[in-house]
Design an enzyme around this catalytic site. Structure first.
Site, PDB file in Angstrom:
ATOM      1  CB  CYS A 180      47.478  67.026  38.729  1.00  0.00           C
ATOM      2  SG  CYS A 180      46.747  68.550  39.394  1.00  0.00           S
ATOM      3  CG  ASN A 234      41.487  56.004  48.336  1.00  0.00           C
ATOM      4  OD1 ASN A 234      41.971  56.368  49.397  1.00  0.00           O
ATOM      5  ND2 ASN A 234      41.780  54.841  47.771  1.00  0.00           N
ATOM      6  CB  ILE A 235      44.271  61.601  48.635  1.00  0.00           C
ATOM      7  CG1 ILE A 235      43.211  62.539  48.066  1.00  0.00           C
ATOM      8  CG2 ILE A 235      45.672  62.127  48.320  1.00  0.00           C
ATOM      9  CD1 ILE A 235      43.123  63.863  48.782  1.00  0.00           C
TER      10      ILE A 235
END
Length: 204
Positions: free
Chosen positions: A139, A114-115
């Protein structure tokens, strides 16, 4: 030297900024490092690369990478991980006058991905602001979350989708995710087109 921690009301982004810190030039930083130990080698973070003038990407920098990052003369760092920033890295920010923008996106695995589009959009606004340059986006591995943010930036630069996906796959390799590529394809850049685009490959 004072360290400020500002909390955005919607908890989308946390920023850490050094007030009154001295921002060294890349040449000065390199010269200082040479003076300390000429035999030390600079080690870039995992998956380090230049995205455009003043914009870099990588995996999570560890203590071995900090001397290399110092040569870049960074003004800002975008971290896309939700975990607290390591104390060693925070001290590096303080001593080099670097501002941290932390957009916490969970590192899900397929098919549970779920971006958050709003978070990517806010992170893009930071990238597009030339006052934050030179800037590093990272990241954990420099593959998926970083790849999605850079891919959406490429859409703003009017790259064709095949080129956006090629760049994403170059870093993600065997870990490339269909969900990431679908997100980049569907991402709507129209609300960001009014922002300045001070990048080399966006100029006609």
């Amino acid at each position: 030297m004072k360290l400020e921690l500002d909390h955005v009301t919607d908890e989308m982004c946390r920023t850490i900024e050094v007030v009154g810190g001295v921002h060294p030039s890349p040449a000065a930083a390199a010269a200082a490092s040479d003076g300390e130990c000429a035999d030390d080698l600079f080690i870039p973070p995992l998956n380090f690369a230049m995205v455009d003038n003043g914009i870099f990407r990588s995996g999570f920098p560890d203590s071995n990478n900090l001397s290399f990052l110092q040569t870049l003369g960074l003004r800002s760092i975008i971290c896309l991980c939700p975990e607290p920033y390591p104390e060693t890295n925070v001290e590096f920010l303080k001593s080099n006058g670097i501002k941290l923008f932390q957009f916490g996106i969970e590192g899900y695995k397929e098919p549970f991905i779920n971006i958050p589009e709003d978070t990517i959009r806010e992170a893009l606004k930071v990238v597009l602001d030339v006052r934050n340059h030179p800037i590093l986006i990272h990241c954990k591995r420099g593959k998926h979350r970083t790849g999605c943010l850079v891919g959406c930036l490429r859409k703003l630069q009017r790259w064709c989708l095949s080129s956006v996906f090629d760049e994403y796959q170059r870093f993600a390799a065997a870990k490339a995710r269909v969900a990431d590529q679908r997100f980049m394809e569907m991402f709507d850049v129209s609300s960001l087109k009014h922002l300045p685009m001070p990048f080399s490959c966006s100029k006609r």
